[in-house]
Write a protein that holds these residues in place. Structure first.
Motif, PDB file in Angstrom:
ATOM      1  N   ASP A 121      57.987  52.502 103.569  1.00 38.53           N
ATOM      2  CA  ASP A 121      56.766  52.216 103.241  1.00 38.53           C
ATOM      3  C   ASP A 121      55.683  52.738 104.409  1.00 38.53           C
ATOM      4  O   ASP A 121      56.040  52.593 105.582  1.00 38.53           O
ATOM      5  CB  ASP A 121      56.554  50.709 103.462  1.00 38.53           C
ATOM      6  N   PRO A 122      54.494  53.114 103.774  1.00 36.61           N
ATOM      7  CA  PRO A 122      53.594  53.778 104.821  1.00 36.61           C
ATOM      8  C   PRO A 122      52.894  52.820 105.746  1.00 36.61           C
ATOM      9  O   PRO A 122      52.148  53.194 106.686  1.00 36.61           O
ATOM     10  CB  PRO A 122      52.710  54.674 103.918  1.00 36.61           C
ATOM     11  N   MET A 123      52.802  51.496 105.260  1.00 39.30           N
ATOM     12  CA  MET A 123      51.968  50.380 106.184  1.00 39.30           C
ATOM     13  C   MET A 123      52.220  50.482 107.644  1.00 39.30           C
ATOM     14  O   MET A 123      51.211  50.532 108.320  1.00 39.30           O
ATOM     15  CB  MET A 123      52.237  49.119 105.373  1.00 39.30           C
ATOM     16  N   PRO A 124      53.103  50.515 108.213  1.00 37.35           N
ATOM     17  CA  PRO A 124      53.392  50.602 109.675  1.00 37.35           C
ATOM     18  C   PRO A 124      52.654  51.608 110.363  1.00 37.35           C
ATOM     19  O   PRO A 124      51.969  51.567 111.397  1.00 37.35           O
ATOM     20  CB  PRO A 124      54.794  50.478 110.040  1.00 37.35           C
ATOM     21  N   ALA A 125      52.859  52.914 109.827  1.00 32.69           N
ATOM     22  CA  ALA A 125      51.936  54.174 110.099  1.00 32.69           C
ATOM     23  C   ALA A 125      50.537  54.055 109.989  1.00 32.69           C
ATOM     24  O   ALA A 125      49.753  54.331 111.024  1.00 32.69           O
ATOM     25  CB  ALA A 125      52.547  55.237 109.255  1.00 32.69           C
ATOM     26  N   ALA A 126      50.115  53.298 109.095  1.00 31.67           N
ATOM     27  CA  ALA A 126      48.638  53.071 108.699  1.00 31.67           C
ATOM     28  C   ALA A 126      48.208  52.056 109.630  1.00 31.67           C
ATOM     29  O   ALA A 126      46.973  52.225 110.155  1.00 31.67           O
ATOM     30  CB  ALA A 126      48.414  52.599 107.129  1.00 31.67           C
ATOM     31  N   THR A 127      48.962  51.157 110.096  1.00 33.08           N
ATOM     32  CA  THR A 127      48.533  49.979 111.094  1.00 33.08           C
ATOM     33  C   THR A 127      48.315  50.837 112.464  1.00 33.08           C
ATOM     34  O   THR A 127      47.336  50.481 113.207  1.00 33.08           O
ATOM     35  CB  THR A 127      49.569  48.894 111.069  1.00 33.08           C
ATOM     36  N   ALA A 128      49.345  51.569 112.751  1.00 26.78           N
ATOM     37  CA  ALA A 128      49.429  52.432 113.849  1.00 26.78           C
ATOM     38  C   ALA A 128      47.983  53.305 114.457  1.00 26.78           C
ATOM     39  O   ALA A 128      47.474  53.201 115.030  1.00 26.78           O
ATOM     40  CB  ALA A 128      50.598  53.293 114.216  1.00 26.78           C
ATOM     41  N   ARG A 129      47.797  53.901 112.894  1.00 25.64           N
ATOM     42  CA  ARG A 129      46.618  54.927 113.305  1.00 25.64           C
ATOM     43  C   ARG A 129      45.438  53.893 113.310  1.00 25.64           C
ATOM     44  O   ARG A 129      44.410  54.187 114.087  1.00 25.64           O
ATOM     45  CB  ARG A 129      46.418  55.495 111.761  1.00 25.64           C
ATOM     46  N   ALA A 130      45.471  52.558 112.609  1.00 30.56           N
ATOM     47  CA  ALA A 130      44.124  51.905 112.822  1.00 30.56           C
ATOM     48  C   ALA A 130      43.930  51.457 114.319  1.00 30.56           C
ATOM     49  O   ALA A 130      42.962  51.380 114.885  1.00 30.56           O
ATOM     50  CB  ALA A 130      44.072  50.535 111.892  1.00 30.56           C
ATOM     51  N   VAL A 131      45.136  50.866 114.762  1.00 31.08           N
ATOM     52  CA  VAL A 131      44.966  50.585 116.154  1.00 31.08           C
ATOM     53  C   VAL A 131      44.664  51.720 117.013  1.00 31.08           C
ATOM     54  O   VAL A 131      43.800  51.546 118.130  1.00 31.08           O
ATOM     55  CB  VAL A 131      46.549  49.983 116.619  1.00 31.08           C
ATOM     56  N   GLU A 132      45.226  52.807 117.042  1.00 25.52           N
ATOM     57  CA  GLU A 132      44.977  53.950 117.654  1.00 25.52           C
ATOM     58  C   GLU A 132      43.272  54.283 117.743  1.00 25.52           C
ATOM     59  O   GLU A 132      42.525  54.657 118.591  1.00 25.52           O
ATOM     60  CB  GLU A 132      45.690  55.095 117.367  1.00 25.52           C
ATOM     61  N   LEU A 133      42.703  54.230 116.338  1.00 22.70           N
ATOM     62  CA  LEU A 133      41.524  54.500 116.379  1.00 22.70           C
ATOM     63  C   LEU A 133      40.641  53.478 117.148  1.00 22.70           C
ATOM     64  O   LEU A 133      39.540  53.819 117.631  1.00 22.70           O
ATOM     65  CB  LEU A 133      41.039  54.640 114.903  1.00 22.70           C
ATOM     66  N   ALA A 134      40.927  52.171 116.969  1.00 21.12           N
ATOM     67  CA  ALA A 134      40.086  51.037 117.539  1.00 21.12           C
ATOM     68  C   ALA A 134      40.206  51.288 119.001  1.00 21.12           C
ATOM     69  O   ALA A 134      39.163  51.148 119.540  1.00 21.12           O
ATOM     70  CB  ALA A 134      40.503  49.834 116.995  1.00 21.12           C
TER      71      ALA A 134
END
Length: 435
Positions: free
Chosen positions: A203-216
């Protein structure tokens, strides 16, 4: 933005009548815009009152959260519908609930990142999700998927215990490239949940979450993590401690999740231990009430005017009139704690506790957003002599969060169906919060 920001009638703080020590200036309205960003598993909550035998038949661990295959979820739904056990169906998801409540309280924008069925028909999960979400929640960035979003069955047995059965559908299909960097500009915080990192392999959700955290974090946007359920945390407590220490500024939890994270059953001690990894901790503790723990600088700490409270930490609320700061921003950090008992002693009858913690968190996010809004409008105000995380004191945030949580407990929906009562002209704080 309503309390404590823009209002239709009267401001809680005088934005137009500025600090008399500040020279008049015309603020740029565009620069004072702010919003909350959240990443979530888009799903619909289905609340049902069921006998314990049903849990056994569908292989569900009582009190736990279990992901079940779509075929089993369809059989479960059909049985609940045929037996007329369903109490309600509403848009759900812990972050979706929080953003909806935030937008209703603040009368302001929030942005939800997740997935949505590309084809939506009346009566489907996607339709119910859209129809039960505030119009102030921006859904323009949802990623289209071929298939249904998730369904979460909240099954309440006669003893009041809640058991969750989750049919994932496509809710974990959010891809990293669907996280737009632009949404983090001027954001007051990013909100995520522990559920986002607990997906099946592939599932790609963990990677998407990690990207959101990185951008924030790259833009200095505070990251808020809500812990989900104690079972998610107890599986990998050391992982979550490290994750919070590296990526998270604010933690929201209940007393059971706090125990799983810290090893302390006492919510006050759990909050104190969590401050080793985070800057601010919100803990809802059922009939015990609500706790808030954080840091402030010794030079700006403020003593309470309320009675000092006993507890595992004696007189722990001594500085509850302080405003919280990030520990790294304090020259001489001091731990501060606040507590409030359930509003009006709690409702006489609770239909469901589902969503109460999300409501409390929404109140905290509102106050954080109001702080950023006011700082942009009146940057030289005495309110901003330090880089505080919130506009209000920890004591006042507890009162606000407690009141909003109560509003959810007295209804059947996990989301607020209306805002709090407007403050009447001439009504002081004590009278308003006693309503």
């Amino acid at each position: 933005m309503r309390f404590p920001g823009r209002r239709k009638h009267k401001h809680y703080f005088p934005v137009n009548a500025r600090d008399p020590l500040v020279a008049p200036k015309s603020p740029d309205e565009a620069k004072s815009k702010t919003h909350v960003v959240g990443v979530d598993q888009t799903l619909v909550d289905i609340d049902a009152r069921v006998p314990e035998s049903l849990l056994t038949r569908y292989e569900l661990a009582k009190g736990a959260s279990t992901v079940i295959p779509d075929e089993r979820a369809l059989r479960l739904y059909d049985e609940l519908l045929e037996s007329k056990l369903i109490s309600y169906e509403f848009a759900g998801g812990t972050i979706g609930n929080t953003l909806h409540n935030y937008s209703l309280l603040a009368d302001d924008a929030s942005i939800l990142l997740g997935v949505m069925s590309e084809e939506i028909r009346v009566g489907t999960s996607g339709y119910r999700y859209l129809s039960n979400t505030s119009s102030r929640v921006n859904l323009d960035h949802l990623q289209p998927v071929a298939g249904p979003i998730g369904r979460c069955f909240a099954l309440v047995t006669p003893d009041g215990e809640r058991t969750f059965a989750i049919s994932a559908g496509q809710m974990n299909g959010l891809r990293p490239e669907s996280i737009p960097p632009a949404v983090f500009e001027d954001a007051s915080c990013l909100v995520i949940s522990a559920y986002l990192l607990r997906c099946k392999e592939g599932d790609p959700m963990p990677a998407a979450t990690a990207r959101a955290v990185e951008l924030a974090r790259a833009r200095g946007v505070p990251v808020v993590l809500t812990l989900g359920t104690r079972f998610v945390i107890s599986e990998r407590p050391e992982f979550w401690r490290n994750f919070i220490a590296q990526h998270v500024d604010i933690v929201a939890m209940n007393e059971e999740e706090g125990e799983a994270l810290t090893g302390f059953a006492d919510p006050l001690l759990a909050c104190e231990r969590a401050l080793e990894w985070a800057d601010l901790v919100l803990c809802t503790a059922g009939p015990t009430g609500l706790f808030l723990a954080g840091y402030t600088d010794d030079a700006v700490k403020r003593e309470t005017r309320y009675p000092l409270l006993p507890g595992a930490i004696p007189e722990f609320n001594r500085y509850e009139f302080s405003r919280p700061m990030a520990k790294a921003k304090c020259e001489h950090p001091v731990k501060v704690f606040a507590h409030i008992a359930p509003y009006h002693g709690g409702p006489e009858r609770i239909t469901s506790t589902n969503g109460a913690g999300d409501a409390a968190l929404a109140a905290l996010l509102h106050d954080m957003s109001a702080n950023q809004y006011h700082r942009a409008r009146v940057p030289n105000s005495a309110k901003h002599v330090r880089e505080f995380l919130t506009y209000s004191s920890m004591s006042q945030i507890c009162r606000y969060a407690n009141r909003v949580s109560y509003q959810v407990l007295v209804q059947s929906s996990p989301r607020l169906t209306r805002g709090l009562p407007e403050r009447e002209e001439g009504l002081d704080d004590e009278a308003y919060w006693a309503q």
